[in-house]
Design an enzyme around this catalytic site. Structure first.
Site, PDB file in Angstrom:
ATOM      1  N   HIS A 167       1.902   9.606  -3.448  1.00 38.72           N
ATOM      2  CA  HIS A 167       2.398   8.230  -3.418  1.00 38.72           C
ATOM      3  C   HIS A 167       1.362   7.159  -3.793  1.00 38.72           C
ATOM      4  O   HIS A 167       1.748   6.121  -4.356  1.00 38.72           O
ATOM      5  CB  HIS A 167       3.078   7.915  -2.070  1.00 38.72           C
ATOM      6  CG  HIS A 167       2.164   7.515  -0.970  1.00 38.72           C
ATOM      7  ND1 HIS A 167       1.663   8.417  -0.054  1.00 38.72           N
ATOM      8  CD2 HIS A 167       1.674   6.307  -0.599  1.00 38.72           C
ATOM      9  CE1 HIS A 167       0.911   7.777   0.815  1.00 38.72           C
ATOM     10  NE2 HIS A 167       0.898   6.500   0.510  1.00 38.72           N
TER      11      HIS A 167
ATOM     12  N   LYS B 212       5.815   5.297  -2.013  1.00 39.09           N
ATOM     13  CA  LYS B 212       6.718   6.176  -1.264  1.00 39.09           C
ATOM     14  C   LYS B 212       8.161   6.031  -1.726  1.00 39.09           C
ATOM     15  O   LYS B 212       9.014   6.837  -1.332  1.00 39.09           O
ATOM     16  CB  LYS B 212       6.611   5.888   0.241  1.00 39.09           C
ATOM     17  CG  LYS B 212       5.319   6.408   0.845  1.00 39.09           C
ATOM     18  CD  LYS B 212       5.276   6.205   2.352  1.00 39.09           C
ATOM     19  CE  LYS B 212       4.017   6.807   2.950  1.00 39.09           C
ATOM     20  NZ  LYS B 212       3.925   6.594   4.418  1.00 39.09           N
TER      21      LYS B 212
ATOM     22  N   HIS C  19       0.813  -1.220   0.000  1.00 39.68           N
ATOM     23  CA  HIS C  19       0.000   0.000   0.000  1.00 39.68           C
ATOM     24  C   HIS C  19       0.848   1.272   0.000  1.00 39.68           C
ATOM     25  O   HIS C  19       0.404   2.314  -0.477  1.00 39.68           O
ATOM     26  CB  HIS C  19      -0.976   0.009   1.189  1.00 39.68           C
ATOM     27  CG  HIS C  19      -0.353   0.319   2.512  1.00 39.68           C
ATOM     28  ND1 HIS C  19       0.357  -0.616   3.248  1.00 39.68           N
ATOM     29  CD2 HIS C  19      -0.324   1.468   3.252  1.00 39.68           C
ATOM     30  CE1 HIS C  19       0.781  -0.064   4.370  1.00 39.68           C
ATOM     31  NE2 HIS C  19       0.387   1.200   4.399  1.00 39.68           N
ATOM     32  N   ASP C  20       2.077   1.196   0.516  1.00 36.98           N
ATOM     33  CA  ASP C  20       2.952   2.382   0.554  1.00 36.98           C
ATOM     34  C   ASP C  20       4.110   2.296  -0.436  1.00 36.98           C
ATOM     35  O   ASP C  20       5.063   3.073  -0.330  1.00 36.98           O
ATOM     36  CB  ASP C  20       3.518   2.571   1.965  1.00 36.98           C
ATOM     37  CG  ASP C  20       2.584   3.342   2.883  1.00 36.98           C
ATOM     38  OD1 ASP C  20       1.680   4.037   2.370  1.00 36.98           O
ATOM     39  OD2 ASP C  20       2.742   3.251   4.119  1.00 36.98           O
TER      40      ASP C  20
ATOM     41  N   HIS D 122      -5.946   5.673   0.579  1.00 36.79           N
ATOM     42  CA  HIS D 122      -5.919   6.905   1.374  1.00 36.79           C
ATOM     43  C   HIS D 122      -7.135   7.790   1.092  1.00 36.79           C
ATOM     44  O   HIS D 122      -7.167   8.956   1.491  1.00 36.79           O
ATOM     45  CB  HIS D 122      -4.628   7.684   1.124  1.00 36.79           C
ATOM     46  CG  HIS D 122      -3.435   7.051   1.767  1.00 36.79           C
ATOM     47  ND1 HIS D 122      -3.205   7.093   3.121  1.00 36.79           N
ATOM     48  CD2 HIS D 122      -2.417   6.320   1.235  1.00 36.79           C
ATOM     49  CE1 HIS D 122      -2.091   6.438   3.405  1.00 36.79           C
ATOM     50  NE2 HIS D 122      -1.601   5.960   2.289  1.00 36.79           N
TER      51      HIS D 122
ATOM     52  N   ASP E   7      -4.128   0.277   8.460  1.00 34.00           N
ATOM     53  CA  ASP E   7      -3.043   1.264   8.397  1.00 34.00           C
ATOM     54  C   ASP E   7      -3.162   2.279   9.539  1.00 34.00           C
ATOM     55  O   ASP E   7      -2.179   2.604  10.219  1.00 34.00           O
ATOM     56  CB  ASP E   7      -3.098   1.963   7.039  1.00 34.00           C
ATOM     57  CG  ASP E   7      -1.928   2.910   6.796  1.00 34.00           C
ATOM     58  OD1 ASP E   7      -0.850   2.670   7.375  1.00 34.00           O
ATOM     59  OD2 ASP E   7      -2.096   3.869   6.028  1.00 34.00           O
TER      60      ASP E   7
END
Length: 278
Positions: free
Chosen positions: A170, A145, A141-142, A195, A223
């Site tokens: 991101h 970044k 999910h990140d 997000h 998260d």
């Protein structure tokens, strides 16, 4: 070459180069498994790693003499596919752990979010494919970044408006990364939308409620919980009870209330009772 492979198949203790050669991966991949704790290794007095063949097998690697594809049964093909899938996921976990080190939150964040998300998926009775896609989406999910400066990600204080604008990119970067990999294309939408907020005030698209992908809504809860439960440079981790209270406060605004309800009422408390330190 065939004789050398045969010799490796009969050895019980392998060095990292031999282990990599035997299972057809790079030496660095073997080291990543070792450093992430996925693969047990013995360290020699000289600082070199030695791997037992049985430990490779327990991780799911095929180290026996290979059959021709035509000789494999349906069950063997399924098992081989699952082993390959597990190796792939283990590699992604190692890579994401390294990426987590750049952020202010404790290392292992992505794996914890994946575990928490899967706990919710179990309560929702996800089938095998849905559960696998949820784990992968949560784990990655990140991943976007990777395109954000470490100076911004690791900044201990409040971000400027410009820095926050950069960070909000991101999910879109992550969508492009996974969308370029055939195997990961089904989770691209989940990564883009994790997000978003239930009230439509999230990013990048400002969509709301059920228009947000269900897996993304699940990941958002997991998260947020891991963020609350982690020590940060500007505050200590919240307790389990305080974190649950914060999730309930955010239900209907930031988070999907039905997913929050499942997480706070149905998921085994032992699975969410952990504490992380940076």
């Amino acid at each position: 070459m065939a004789k050398r492979l045969k010799d490796l198949e009969s050895k019980e203790i392998l060095n990292t180069r031999e282990a990599a050669s035997l299972i057809k991966v790079t030496t660095q991949t073997i080291k990543n498994y070792i450093y992430s704790g996925k693969l047990k290794a013995i360290k020699t007095p000289g600082g070199h790693h030695r791997i037992r063949r049985s430990d490779l097998q327990s991780l799911g690697f095929v180290v026996e003499e290979q059959k021709e594809p035509s000789q494999l049964t349906a069950e063997e093909l399924t098992n081989a596919y699952n082993r390959l899938l597990n190796q792939y996921i283990a590699t992604l976990e190692a890579l994401m752990k390294a990426l987590d080190e750049r952020d202010i939150i404790a290392s292992g964040h992505s794996s914890r979010v994946a575990d928490l998300s899967c706990a919710i998926g179990e309560e929702l009775e996800f089938d095998e494919t849905e559960a696998r896609e949820l784990r992968l989406a949560a784990l990655l999910h990140d991943v976007g970044k990777i395109g954000i400066s470490e100076n911004i990600l690791g900044k201990p204080g409040r971000l400027t408006d410009q820095e926050y604008f950069v960070v909000k990119k991101h999910p879109e970067i992550g969508e492009k990364i996974v969308g370029s990999v055939e195997f990961l294309k089904p989770i691209a939408r989940s990564i883009r939308q994790c997000h978003e907020r239930f009230d439509g005030k999230g990013y990048p698209d400002g969509i709301a409620g059920p228009d947000i992908d269900l897996k993304a809504r699940i990941i958002a809860v997991a998260d947020t919980y891991d963020f609350l439960r982690s020590d940060l440079s500007f505050r200590r981790a919240l307790s389990v009870d305080d974190s649950i209270r914060e999730l309930k406060k955010s239900a209907g605004t930031q988070l999907d209330p039905s997913v929050v309800k499942i997480f706070t009422e149905d998921v085994d408390r032992q699975r969410i009772s952990y504490h992380t330190q940076h």
